[in-house]
Design a protein around this motif. Structure first.
Motif, PDB file in Angstrom:
ATOM      1  N   THR A  54       7.847  10.218  -3.560  1.00  0.00           N
ATOM      2  CA  THR A  54       6.451   9.644  -2.968  1.00  0.00           C
ATOM      3  C   THR A  54       5.879  10.726  -1.849  1.00  0.00           C
ATOM      4  OG1 THR A  54       6.882   7.644  -3.812  1.00  0.00           O
ATOM      5  CG2 THR A  54       4.863   7.903  -2.354  1.00  0.00           C
ATOM      6  N   LEU A 103       0.029  -2.468  -4.038  1.00  0.00           N
ATOM      7  CA  LEU A 103       0.637  -1.515  -4.517  1.00  0.00           C
ATOM      8  C   LEU A 103       2.083  -1.995  -4.954  1.00  0.00           C
ATOM      9  CD1 LEU A 103       1.546   1.324  -5.852  1.00  0.00           C
ATOM     10  CD2 LEU A 103       2.358   1.757  -3.150  1.00  0.00           C
ATOM     11  N   VAL A 115       5.863  -1.542  -6.080  1.00  0.00           N
ATOM     12  CA  VAL A 115       6.851  -0.424  -6.102  1.00  0.00           C
ATOM     13  C   VAL A 115       8.140  -0.869  -6.680  1.00  0.00           C
ATOM     14  CG1 VAL A 115       5.644   1.307  -4.735  1.00  0.00           C
ATOM     15  CG2 VAL A 115       7.456   0.013  -4.027  1.00  0.00           C
ATOM     16  N   TYR A 144      -1.965  -1.701  -8.208  1.00  0.00           N
ATOM     17  CA  TYR A 144      -1.362  -0.452  -8.662  1.00  0.00           C
ATOM     18  C   TYR A 144      -0.101  -0.679  -8.994  1.00  0.00           C
ATOM     19  CZ  TYR A 144      -5.768   1.216  -6.601  1.00  0.00           C
ATOM     20  OH  TYR A 144      -7.181   1.604  -6.324  1.00  0.00           O
ATOM     21  N   CYS A 145       0.299  -0.031  -9.912  1.00  0.00           N
ATOM     22  CA  CYS A 145       1.910   0.067 -10.223  1.00  0.00           C
ATOM     23  C   CYS A 145       2.129   1.604 -10.794  1.00  0.00           C
ATOM     24  CB  CYS A 145       2.589  -0.912 -10.982  1.00  0.00           C
ATOM     25  SG  CYS A 145       2.082  -0.866 -12.823  1.00  0.00           S
ATOM     26  N   THR A 146       3.235   1.992 -10.966  1.00  0.00           N
ATOM     27  CA  THR A 146       3.426   3.380 -11.485  1.00  0.00           C
ATOM     28  C   THR A 146       3.844   3.182 -12.831  1.00  0.00           C
ATOM     29  OG1 THR A 146       5.936   3.506 -10.745  1.00  0.00           O
ATOM     30  CG2 THR A 146       4.015   4.447  -9.156  1.00  0.00           C
ATOM     31  N   SER A 189       2.971   9.533 -10.061  1.00  0.00           N
ATOM     32  CA  SER A 189       3.340   9.744  -8.781  1.00  0.00           C
ATOM     33  C   SER A 189       2.340  10.478  -7.713  1.00  0.00           C
ATOM     34  CB  SER A 189       4.957  10.385  -8.522  1.00  0.00           C
ATOM     35  OG  SER A 189       4.766  11.853  -9.178  1.00  0.00           O
ATOM     36  N   LEU A 205      -0.098   8.196  -6.868  1.00  0.00           N
ATOM     37  CA  LEU A 205       0.466   7.404  -5.633  1.00  0.00           C
ATOM     38  C   LEU A 205       0.351   8.023  -4.399  1.00  0.00           C
ATOM     39  CD1 LEU A 205       2.130   4.714  -5.114  1.00  0.00           C
ATOM     40  CD2 LEU A 205       4.333   5.828  -5.679  1.00  0.00           C
ATOM     41  N   GLN A 206       0.760   9.250  -4.484  1.00  0.00           N
ATOM     42  CA  GLN A 206       0.711   9.936  -3.018  1.00  0.00           C
ATOM     43  C   GLN A 206      -0.805   9.741  -2.264  1.00  0.00           C
ATOM     44  OE1 GLN A 206       2.186  13.949  -3.603  1.00  0.00           O
ATOM     45  NE2 GLN A 206       3.959  13.350  -3.659  1.00  0.00           N
TER      46      GLN A 206
END
Lengths: 98, 130, 140
Positions: A21, C60, C62, C99-101, C124, C127-128
């Motif tokens: 990240t 978020l 994670v 949000y999720c990845t 990802s 995500l940043q």
């Protein structure tokens, strides 16, 4: 940019998640058991961050307490808590991984 | 700059409280200001006035009290987290008819709104947990 | 006691409030722990709901945090609170951005159809950008 803190050893998934990240311009502060991530033999991911010119710091008190002073990876900068505060002022926000 | 420090780890369980205290002292030492220390989750145990560590160990409870007293740092424990874990001030002990209050008077019992206000009002928010 | 917010230092990057009012910062709550094993998720959700009363908030998920949204949680045998259902109410609190990845879902053999609400699935890089776009990140 973001100041990331990591307080878990490489055993923990937090390290991988943090490294995925973290972005150029962010900084990483290793504290508590996180300092093991910057020590000899455990430093693969931190080495990759350094190679990408991402600044990595470790809290000196945590390094000393764990007997890692002579084992820390070249390129990881040791800081005291005042240095930690200073880094927080330079980054827009902080994210804890652990 | 003004900092809000969020402490989520209990003393003597993880290092989170100790790290947060070192950080808080460094904020003050470098001329910055602590807007609020917010104790959440197991962090509320830092307010327990009955903590009695051995004399050769850092007394984290007293360390926070010193910071609160000497530097005027606002020490807030989340009321929901605190009540759940048996951390009560005089008022809450009376309200729930409990036999004693164990929260040091230097700590303020308040709601989660203080966490949000802290995050919004301070220039930086830093979290310590386990 | 802290001074009146907003009267001392200039607001940080990303805030637009005038000097007399509280800077209207945006908050990103990060849920990173599986439910029930620790109380982080439940107490984090309480904080999210409180945050929604103050300002723009998003959540978020994670790592194992995504398990908080898994459908069919039944805590009756455990005698623990099933707070997964409360995530359905978050939209009523004005928190609509979850949000999720993709990677976290895949690693756990999950799709959004397995969840009590439908988060926005991001990669990802997004995500940043997401984390950078919020003024404050609150981790649970």
């Amino acid at each position: 940019m973001i100041l990331h803190t990591l307080n878990k050893s490489p055993e923990h998934a937090a390290l991988g998640r943090c490294c995925e990240t973290i972005a150029t311009g962010d900084v990483l502060v290793l504290l508590e058991d996180g300092v093991y991530c910057g020590s000899a033999g455990r430093d693969r991911q931190v080495g990759e961050l350094l190679a990408q010119n991402i600044a990595v710091y470790a809290i000196n008190a945590d390094v000393q307490a764990r007997g890692l002073a002579v084992r820390m990876t070249r390129g990881v900068t040791l800081i005291d808590y005042e240095g930690f505060v200073q880094l927080c002022t330079e980054q827009a926000s902080s994210k804890r991984w652990g | 700059m003004r900092f809000t420090i969020v402490v989520q780890g209990g003393p003597y369980t993880s290092q989170a409280s100790l790290s947060a205290w070192h950080f808080a002292r460094a904020v003050v030492a470098t001329g910055h200001e602590i807007y609020r220390v917010f104790f959440y989750h197991d962090g509320v145990y830092n307010g327990n006035s009955l903590l009695t560590p051995p004399q050769d160990e850092t007394d984290l409870h007293m360390a926070w009290c010193t910071l609160g007293r000497d530097h005027g740092c606002e020490l807030v424990v989340c009321i929901a987290s605190a009540l759940r874990r048996g951390m009560l001030d005089d008022g809450e002990a009376r309200r729930y008819e409990k036999p004693l209050a164990n929260l040091n008077k230097l700590f303020i019992v308040s709601g989660l709104g203080q966490l949000i206000d802290g995050a919004i009002s301070a220039d930086r928010t830093v979290t310590f947990g386990n | 006691m802290p001074a009146n917010p907003g009267t001392q230092n200039a607001p940080s990057i990303g805030t637009t409030a005038g000097p007399a009012e509280r800077p209207n910062k945006t908050l990103l709550f990060v849920q990173s722990q599986a439910p029930h094993g620790t109380l982080y998720g439940q107490e984090g959700l309480d904080a999210i709901m409180m945050g929604s009363a103050f300002t723009e908030c998003a959540v978020l998920f994670v790592g194992d945090g995504i398990y908080q949204l898994l459908a069919n949680q039944d805590t009756s045998l455990l005698a623990s609170r099933n707070y997964s259902v409360s995530y359905r109410a978050l939209a009523d609190y004005g928190v609509e951005k979850l949000y999720c990845t993709e990677a976290d879902l895949q690693q756990r053999g999950l799709t959004v159809a397995d969840l009590v609400v439908t988060p926005c699935v991001i990669d990802s890089r997004a995500l940043q950008a997401l984390m950078t776009s919020f003024d404050v990140i609150l981790d649970f």
